[in-house]
Write a protein that holds these residues in place. Structure first.
Motif, PDB file in Angstrom:
ATOM      1  N   MET A   4       0.973  -1.215  -0.043  1.00 16.56           N
ATOM      2  CA  MET A   4      -0.138   0.047   0.162  1.00 16.56           C
ATOM      3  C   MET A   4       0.956   1.226   0.074  1.00 16.56           C
ATOM      4  N   ASN A   5       0.836   1.943  -0.977  1.00 14.34           N
ATOM      5  CA  ASN A   5       1.503   3.293  -1.173  1.00 14.34           C
ATOM      6  C   ASN A   5       0.689   4.436  -1.263  1.00 14.34           C
ATOM      7  N   VAL A   6       0.213   4.980  -0.116  1.00 17.20           N
ATOM      8  CA  VAL A   6      -0.792   6.240  -0.098  1.00 17.20           C
ATOM      9  C   VAL A   6      -0.051   7.071   0.546  1.00 17.20           C
ATOM     10  N   LYS A   7       0.014   8.379   0.047  1.00 17.93           N
ATOM     11  CA  LYS A   7       0.039   9.636   0.653  1.00 17.93           C
ATOM     12  C   LYS A   7      -0.910  10.378   1.335  1.00 17.93           C
ATOM     13  N   PHE A   8      -0.744  10.691   2.653  1.00 18.43           N
ATOM     14  CA  PHE A   8      -1.730  11.606   3.368  1.00 18.43           C
ATOM     15  C   PHE A   8      -1.418  13.042   3.293  1.00 18.43           C
ATOM     16  N   ASP A   9      -2.617  13.858   3.303  1.00 18.92           N
ATOM     17  CA  ASP A   9      -2.371  15.473   3.373  1.00 18.92           C
ATOM     18  C   ASP A   9      -2.302  15.684   4.749  1.00 18.92           C
ATOM     19  N   LEU A  10      -2.115  16.992   5.114  1.00 18.72           N
ATOM     20  CA  LEU A  10      -1.941  17.252   6.547  1.00 18.72           C
ATOM     21  C   LEU A  10      -3.040  17.240   7.459  1.00 18.72           C
ATOM     22  N   SER A  11      -4.277  17.441   6.935  1.00 22.39           N
ATOM     23  CA  SER A  11      -5.584  17.254   7.536  1.00 22.39           C
ATOM     24  C   SER A  11      -5.672  15.955   8.024  1.00 22.39           C
ATOM     25  N   THR A  12      -5.278  14.913   7.099  1.00 22.71           N
ATOM     26  CA  THR A  12      -5.448  13.449   7.433  1.00 22.71           C
ATOM     27  C   THR A  12      -4.473  12.986   8.384  1.00 22.71           C
ATOM     28  N   ILE A  13      -3.514  13.541   8.424  1.00 23.03           N
ATOM     29  CA  ILE A  13      -2.463  13.063   9.613  1.00 23.03           C
ATOM     30  C   ILE A  13      -2.915  13.819  10.703  1.00 23.03           C
ATOM     31  N   ASN A  14      -3.502  15.053  10.874  1.00 25.16           N
ATOM     32  CA  ASN A  14      -3.917  15.235  12.212  1.00 25.16           C
ATOM     33  C   ASN A  14      -5.242  14.451  12.424  1.00 25.16           C
ATOM     34  N   HIS A  15      -6.208  14.082  11.658  1.00 30.00           N
ATOM     35  CA  HIS A  15      -7.073  13.257  12.054  1.00 30.00           C
ATOM     36  C   HIS A  15      -6.658  11.689  12.517  1.00 30.00           C
TER      37      HIS A  15
ATOM     38  N   THR B 282      -7.764   7.291  21.454  1.00 28.16           N
ATOM     39  CA  THR B 282      -8.206   5.814  21.689  1.00 28.16           C
ATOM     40  C   THR B 282      -6.969   4.883  21.937  1.00 28.16           C
ATOM     41  N   ARG B 283      -5.812   5.226  21.821  1.00 28.20           N
ATOM     42  CA  ARG B 283      -4.656   4.458  22.025  1.00 28.20           C
ATOM     43  C   ARG B 283      -4.605   3.226  21.071  1.00 28.20           C
ATOM     44  N   VAL B 284      -5.162   3.405  19.816  1.00 29.90           N
ATOM     45  CA  VAL B 284      -5.105   2.417  18.810  1.00 29.90           C
ATOM     46  C   VAL B 284      -4.537   2.672  17.581  1.00 29.90           C
ATOM     47  N   ASN B 285      -3.654   1.971  16.994  1.00 29.83           N
ATOM     48  CA  ASN B 285      -2.804   2.363  15.975  1.00 29.83           C
ATOM     49  C   ASN B 285      -3.869   2.165  14.551  1.00 29.83           C
ATOM     50  N   VAL B 286      -3.914   3.280  13.894  1.00 29.44           N
ATOM     51  CA  VAL B 286      -4.708   3.335  12.579  1.00 29.44           C
ATOM     52  C   VAL B 286      -3.879   3.075  11.337  1.00 29.44           C
ATOM     53  N   LYS B 287      -4.504   1.784  10.701  1.00 28.53           N
ATOM     54  CA  LYS B 287      -3.774   1.490   9.408  1.00 28.53           C
ATOM     55  C   LYS B 287      -4.121   2.438   8.393  1.00 28.53           C
ATOM     56  N   ASP B 288      -5.075   3.099   8.193  1.00 25.44           N
ATOM     57  CA  ASP B 288      -5.345   4.039   7.222  1.00 25.44           C
ATOM     58  C   ASP B 288      -6.553   5.036   7.574  1.00 25.44           C
ATOM     59  N   CYS B 289      -6.601   6.048   6.801  1.00 23.50           N
ATOM     60  CA  CYS B 289      -7.728   7.039   7.174  1.00 23.50           C
ATOM     61  C   CYS B 289      -8.002   7.750   5.832  1.00 23.50           C
ATOM     62  N   PHE B 290      -9.475   8.171   5.776  1.00 24.04           N
ATOM     63  CA  PHE B 290      -9.899   9.077   4.634  1.00 24.04           C
ATOM     64  C   PHE B 290     -11.274   9.500   4.873  1.00 24.04           C
ATOM     65  N   SER B 291     -11.544  10.527   4.304  1.00 26.08           N
ATOM     66  CA  SER B 291     -12.694  11.421   4.457  1.00 26.08           C
ATOM     67  C   SER B 291     -13.531  11.216   3.335  1.00 26.08           C
ATOM     68  N   LYS B 292     -14.874  11.371   3.732  1.00 29.64           N
ATOM     69  CA  LYS B 292     -15.982  11.012   2.621  1.00 29.64           C
ATOM     70  C   LYS B 292     -17.112  11.967   2.963  1.00 29.64           C
ATOM     71  N   GLU B 293     -17.486  12.836   2.506  1.00 29.33           N
ATOM     72  CA  GLU B 293     -18.514  13.943   2.869  1.00 29.33           C
ATOM     73  C   GLU B 293     -18.427  14.470   4.076  1.00 29.33           C
ATOM     74  N   ASN B 294     -19.086  14.098   5.134  1.00 28.56           N
ATOM     75  CA  ASN B 294     -18.998  14.555   6.585  1.00 28.56           C
ATOM     76  C   ASN B 294     -18.694  13.452   7.554  1.00 28.56           C
ATOM     77  N   SER B 295     -18.003  12.499   6.846  1.00 33.21           N
ATOM     78  CA  SER B 295     -17.600  11.505   7.618  1.00 33.21           C
ATOM     79  C   SER B 295     -16.049  11.097   7.495  1.00 33.21           C
ATOM     80  N   ILE B 296     -15.427  10.624   8.645  1.00 28.18           N
ATOM     81  CA  ILE B 296     -14.093   9.977   8.644  1.00 28.18           C
ATOM     82  C   ILE B 296     -14.173   8.550   8.988  1.00 28.18           C
TER      83      ILE B 296
END
Length: 135
Positions: free
Chosen positions: A1-12, A20-34
């Protein structure tokens, strides 16, 4: 998986992981949801105790948070993506076939104007070179 994150995604991701003290594997936004992709074992940690940390993170980020449990098994991962719909999932090469029990469940997997099916395929392409079709 080669995904680049923008600054807002890194902050999320940073806010979510610190609460939560849980490691996140991936994050993405869609409309009003993360959407956060996390390991299945970590899902139990977050949803315990009335989902307190999940609600707190949602309030802090001012967006609805949805969790996707990641699994190395592609069939199980697709099952997690289409949850709460129960369906029979089969794999033929790069095609994942989802057979729903009734038309109501099939409609839930498709979504209005096939938006949910397109979303499922986008997420699946981030991890596997495969595509979901509905029978």
């Amino acid at each position: 998986m080669n995904v680049k994150f923008d600054l807002s995604t890194i902050n999320h991701i940073k806010v979510f992981e610190s609460l939560t003290r849980v490691n996140v594997k991936d994050c993405f936004s869609k409309e009003n949801s993360i959407f956060y992709v996390i390991n299945e074992q970590d899902l139990r940690k977050i949803t315990g105790k009335n989902s307190f940390f999940l609600k707190k993170a949602s309030d802090l980020l001012k967006k609805e948070i949805k969790l996707i449990a990641f699994n190395e098994n592609i069939k199980k991962f697709v099952s997690n993506l289409i949850y709460p719909v129960k369906a029979e999932i089969t794999q033929e090469d790069k095609i994942i076939k989802v057979k729903c029990e009734n038309n109501k469940d099939k409609g839930k997997v498709y979504g209005r104007e096939r938006t949910r099916l397109k979303f499922i395929n986008e997420v699946l392409k981030r991890y596997y070179d495969a595509e979901v079709i509905i029978k």
